[in-house]
Design a protein around this motif. Structure first.
Motif, mmCIF file in Angstrom:
data_model
loop_
_atom_site.group_PDB
_atom_site.id
_atom_site.type_symbol
_atom_site.label_atom_id
_atom_site.label_comp_id
_atom_site.label_asym_id
_atom_site.label_seq_id
_atom_site.Cartn_x
_atom_site.Cartn_y
_atom_site.Cartn_z
ATOM 1 N N LEU A 35 1.126 -1.202 0.013
ATOM 2 C CA LEU A 35 0.094 0.089 -0.107
ATOM 3 C C LEU A 35 0.755 1.343 -0.079
ATOM 4 O O LEU A 35 1.562 1.411 1.039
ATOM 5 C CB LEU A 35 -0.952 -0.007 1.079
ATOM 6 N N THR A 36 0.752 1.891 -1.182
ATOM 7 C CA THR A 36 1.791 3.082 -1.351
ATOM 8 C C THR A 36 0.971 4.350 -1.259
ATOM 9 O O THR A 36 -0.218 4.636 -1.781
ATOM 10 C CB THR A 36 2.402 3.239 -2.662
ATOM 11 N N ILE A 37 1.316 5.301 -0.204
ATOM 12 C CA ILE A 37 0.555 6.507 0.212
ATOM 13 C C ILE A 37 1.448 7.428 -0.153
ATOM 14 O O ILE A 37 2.605 7.832 0.195
ATOM 15 C CB ILE A 37 0.187 6.784 1.529
ATOM 16 N N VAL A 77 -1.011 10.847 6.668
ATOM 17 C CA VAL A 77 -1.896 9.855 6.322
ATOM 18 C C VAL A 77 -1.281 8.879 7.742
ATOM 19 O O VAL A 77 -0.169 8.292 7.436
ATOM 20 C CB VAL A 77 -1.870 9.344 5.293
ATOM 21 N N THR A 78 -2.207 8.349 8.663
ATOM 22 C CA THR A 78 -1.941 7.450 9.422
ATOM 23 C C THR A 78 -2.675 6.146 9.324
ATOM 24 O O THR A 78 -3.719 6.239 8.561
ATOM 25 C CB THR A 78 -2.186 7.813 10.789
ATOM 26 N N PRO A 123 -11.641 9.024 8.207
ATOM 27 C CA PRO A 123 -10.744 7.904 7.814
ATOM 28 C C PRO A 123 -11.840 7.112 6.662
ATOM 29 O O PRO A 123 -12.937 7.420 6.390
ATOM 30 C CB PRO A 123 -10.662 6.906 8.777
ATOM 31 N N VAL A 124 -10.789 6.354 5.743
ATOM 32 C CA VAL A 124 -11.293 5.630 4.813
ATOM 33 C C VAL A 124 -10.932 4.096 4.881
ATOM 34 O O VAL A 124 -10.007 4.235 5.471
ATOM 35 C CB VAL A 124 -11.146 6.112 3.243
ATOM 36 N N ALA A 125 -11.763 3.252 4.950
ATOM 37 C CA ALA A 125 -11.541 1.770 4.840
ATOM 38 C C ALA A 125 -10.866 1.277 3.486
ATOM 39 O O ALA A 125 -11.428 1.440 2.612
ATOM 40 C CB ALA A 125 -12.479 0.933 5.189
#
Length: 181
Positions: A10-12, A20-21, A60-62
């Motif tokens: 998962l690349t943020i 982003v946490t 937040p988003v899942a």
């Protein structure tokens, strides 16, 4: 037979100032992991939206891991509201002057509420001009002007409201003939 669980990344990426946490730290996740991403804006910034493998503006988003994902969190500068001029020296009794309330870094701002405090011994309210939206409501009580205006969203910079005052305090300078307020 040897079975292994699928592993994903998962690349943020961040656009603007923020962070982003994640509820589960990476860098690798297994199939079905439920990762919650929370966007936090930096000082004077606001979270705007997600792009990439997640879209929308909810935080937040899942994210349920079913593959390698790349997600960008977009932040934009918070609108800045200023009065211009920020202070004013009047040299004559009865002098009239304008104070403009300006907005910059606006992104789809569609309404505006304000409160201006002034000294009623020194100044008298004269009028208001609704610049950005052309109309609004105003209430005055004891040196406080409150107002509200709205309309089609504006972006960028604009003058929202111009308030006109009149100097009402009379004081003669000790070494001159000019009145000072």
């Amino acid at each position: 037979a040897i079975f292994i669980q699928n592993v994903y990344t998962l690349t943020i990426t961040l656009v603007g100032s923020g962070s982003v946490t994640r509820n589960i730290t990476g860098p690798y996740y297994t199939y079905g992991d439920a990762v919650s991403l929370t966007a936090s804006a930096g000082p004077n910034w606001i979270f705007q939206y997600w792009s990439g493998d997640v879209t929308g503006s909810t935080s937040p988003v899942a994210v349920t891991m079913h593959g390698n994902y790349t997600i960008a969190a977009h932040f934009t500068q918070q609108p800045l509201i200023q009065m211009n001029p920020m202070n004013r020296t009047c040299r004559e009794y009865g002098e009239v002057f304008n104070v403009a309330i300006n907005i910059s870094n606006a992104l789809n701002v569609d309404d505006f509420a304000f409160e201006v405090h002034y000294n009623t011994t020194l100044l008298t309210y004269v009028s208001i001009t609704w610049n950005a939206w052309g109309t609004g409501t105003i209430n005055m009580a004891g040196g406080v002007i409150t107002g509200y205006t709205s309309g089609s969203p504006i972006s960028g910079a604009s003058v929202l409201v111009t308030i006109q005052f009149r100097a009402t305090f009379f004081n003669v300078w000790k070494y001159g003939a000019v009145n000072d307020v």
